[in-house]
Design a protein around this motif. Structure first.
Motif, mmCIF file in Angstrom:
data_model
loop_
_atom_site.group_PDB
_atom_site.id
_atom_site.type_symbol
_atom_site.label_atom_id
_atom_site.label_comp_id
_atom_site.label_asym_id
_atom_site.label_seq_id
_atom_site.Cartn_x
_atom_site.Cartn_y
_atom_site.Cartn_z
ATOM 1 N N ARG A 143 -4.536 3.607 -4.541
ATOM 2 C CA ARG A 143 -5.627 4.582 -4.589
ATOM 3 C C ARG A 143 -6.929 3.981 -4.078
ATOM 4 N N GLY A 144 -7.118 2.680 -4.273
ATOM 5 C CA GLY A 144 -8.377 2.055 -3.870
ATOM 6 C C GLY A 144 -8.450 1.776 -2.373
ATOM 7 N N SER A 145 -7.616 0.851 -1.916
ATOM 8 C CA SER A 145 -7.704 0.392 -0.522
ATOM 9 C C SER A 145 -6.840 1.194 0.437
ATOM 10 N N GLY A 146 -5.861 1.936 -0.088
ATOM 11 C CA GLY A 146 -4.971 2.693 0.780
ATOM 12 C C GLY A 146 -3.880 1.851 1.421
ATOM 13 N N ARG A 147 -3.755 0.587 0.977
ATOM 14 C CA ARG A 147 -2.698 -0.244 1.561
ATOM 15 C C ARG A 147 -1.359 0.106 0.939
ATOM 16 N N TRP A 148 -0.278 -0.233 1.635
ATOM 17 C CA TRP A 148 1.069 0.082 1.161
ATOM 18 C C TRP A 148 1.485 -0.891 0.071
ATOM 19 N N VAL A 149 2.008 -0.341 -1.026
ATOM 20 C CA VAL A 149 2.424 -1.119 -2.190
ATOM 21 C C VAL A 149 3.668 -0.466 -2.801
ATOM 22 N N VAL A 150 4.265 -1.150 -3.764
ATOM 23 C CA VAL A 150 5.308 -0.537 -4.595
ATOM 24 C C VAL A 150 4.637 -0.027 -5.868
ATOM 25 N N PRO A 151 5.198 0.989 -6.502
ATOM 26 C CA PRO A 151 4.609 1.452 -7.765
ATOM 27 C C PRO A 151 4.577 0.307 -8.787
ATOM 28 N N GLU A 168 4.974 8.319 -12.442
ATOM 29 C CA GLU A 168 3.565 8.726 -12.383
ATOM 30 C C GLU A 168 2.987 8.596 -10.975
ATOM 31 N N GLU A 169 3.326 7.513 -10.276
ATOM 32 C CA GLU A 169 2.704 7.228 -8.983
ATOM 33 C C GLU A 169 3.442 7.838 -7.794
ATOM 34 N N ALA A 170 4.757 8.114 -7.940
ATOM 35 C CA ALA A 170 5.523 8.571 -6.779
ATOM 36 C C ALA A 170 6.488 9.714 -7.068
ATOM 37 N N GLY A 171 6.583 10.181 -8.314
ATOM 38 C CA GLY A 171 7.474 11.289 -8.619
ATOM 39 C C GLY A 171 8.951 10.929 -8.594
ATOM 40 N N ASP A 200 17.362 9.105 -7.387
ATOM 41 C CA ASP A 200 18.176 10.312 -7.259
ATOM 42 C C ASP A 200 17.414 11.364 -6.461
ATOM 43 N N ALA A 201 16.136 11.544 -6.777
ATOM 44 C CA ALA A 201 15.316 12.558 -6.117
ATOM 45 C C ALA A 201 13.840 12.233 -6.316
ATOM 46 N N LEU A 202 12.992 12.887 -5.529
ATOM 47 C CA LEU A 202 11.541 12.793 -5.679
ATOM 48 C C LEU A 202 11.006 14.168 -6.052
ATOM 49 N N ALA A 203 10.215 14.220 -7.098
ATOM 50 C CA ALA A 203 9.610 15.484 -7.528
ATOM 51 C C ALA A 203 8.423 15.827 -6.637
ATOM 52 N N ASP A 204 8.184 17.107 -6.458
ATOM 53 C CA ASP A 204 7.007 17.551 -5.708
ATOM 54 C C ASP A 204 5.758 17.493 -6.578
ATOM 55 N N GLU A 205 5.935 17.704 -7.880
ATOM 56 C CA GLU A 205 4.817 17.688 -8.824
ATOM 57 C C GLU A 205 4.988 16.498 -9.753
ATOM 58 N N TYR A 206 3.990 15.628 -9.794
ATOM 59 C CA TYR A 206 4.002 14.449 -10.660
ATOM 60 C C TYR A 206 2.549 14.043 -10.892
ATOM 61 N N PRO A 207 2.269 13.189 -11.873
ATOM 62 C CA PRO A 207 0.878 12.941 -12.271
ATOM 63 C C PRO A 207 -0.092 12.539 -11.150
ATOM 64 N N GLU A 208 0.322 11.708 -10.206
ATOM 65 C CA GLU A 208 -0.614 11.246 -9.176
ATOM 66 C C GLU A 208 -0.354 11.874 -7.807
ATOM 67 N N ALA A 209 0.333 13.021 -7.792
ATOM 68 C CA ALA A 209 0.549 13.750 -6.537
ATOM 69 C C ALA A 209 -0.813 14.069 -5.927
ATOM 70 N N GLY A 210 -0.942 13.893 -4.638
ATOM 71 C CA GLY A 210 -2.204 14.168 -3.962
ATOM 72 C C GLY A 210 -3.176 13.001 -3.979
ATOM 73 N N ARG A 231 -1.981 9.709 -3.621
ATOM 74 C CA ARG A 231 -1.349 8.635 -2.869
ATOM 75 C C ARG A 231 -0.435 9.253 -1.825
ATOM 76 N N GLU A 232 -0.179 8.490 -0.773
ATOM 77 C CA GLU A 232 0.851 8.860 0.183
ATOM 78 C C GLU A 232 2.117 8.125 -0.229
ATOM 79 N N ARG A 233 3.260 8.726 -0.041
ATOM 80 C CA ARG A 233 4.531 8.046 -0.309
ATOM 81 C C ARG A 233 5.408 8.209 0.929
ATOM 82 N N ARG A 234 6.203 7.166 1.207
ATOM 83 C CA ARG A 234 7.026 7.202 2.412
ATOM 84 C C ARG A 234 8.248 6.309 2.235
ATOM 85 N N TRP A 235 9.407 6.835 2.636
ATOM 86 C CA TRP A 235 10.618 6.021 2.709
ATOM 87 C C TRP A 235 10.554 5.225 3.996
ATOM 88 N N MET A 236 10.951 3.947 3.920
ATOM 89 C CA MET A 236 10.980 3.117 5.125
ATOM 90 C C MET A 236 12.034 2.029 4.996
#
Length: 140
Positions: free
Chosen positions: A33-41, A61-64, A102-112, A114-119
């Motif tokens: 949330r601070g620097s916008g760098r890529w991290v793990v939850p 909380e961080e990625a659903g 198993d899955a990623l929720a669309d609604e979770y506490p920190e949605a909006g 952070r960005e999340r991405r599979w890589m």
């Protein structure tokens, strides 16, 4: 020369969220949330939860993340310096727990927030700053 006052090392937990097998394996990365760098939850241990349970809570909380399986033992650890509100650096040791997603929720506490991405693990390793986390990602 050692400093007169040694701060105790703080401990956090992290979630290494994975899907797929071998050549098709991917890892879920999020932006801080601070620097916008890529991290793990990751975050502080939660009273009443195991390390694995705390890591799963952070992943939710961080990625659903909705887990299929959580390893109860850490797959490794990494160190970093957390910059505190007063500007001081706190050394932190992070225990990393693998979570099969198993899955990623669309609604979770920190949605909006952070960005999340599979890589691919190699791509994720090239984006993180911590050498020990790079090694964990490359070993997937």
């Amino acid at each position: 020369m050692r400093p007169l006052i040694l701060r105790p090392e703080a401990v956090q937990v992290a979630a290494l969220c994975v899907r797929g097998k071998k050549k098709n394996r991917e890892v879920l990365m999020i932006t801080s949330r601070g620097s916008g760098r890529w991290v793990v939850p990751k975050g502080w241990p939660i009273d009443g939860k195991t390390g694995a349970g705390s890591a799963l809570q952070e992943a939710w909380e961080e990625a659903g993340v909705q887990a299929e399986k959580v390893d109860e033992e850490p797959v490794g650890s990494f160190d970093y310096s957390k910059v505190l509100k007063d500007g001081a650096a706190q050394p932190v040791r992070v225990s990393v727990y693998r979570i099969k997603v198993d899955a990623l929720a669309d609604e979770y506490p920190e949605a909006g927030q952070r960005e999340r991405r599979w890589m691919r693990p190699e791509d994720a390793a090239n984006l993180v700053a911590e050498p020990e986390l790079q090694d964990l990602l490359r070993a997937l």
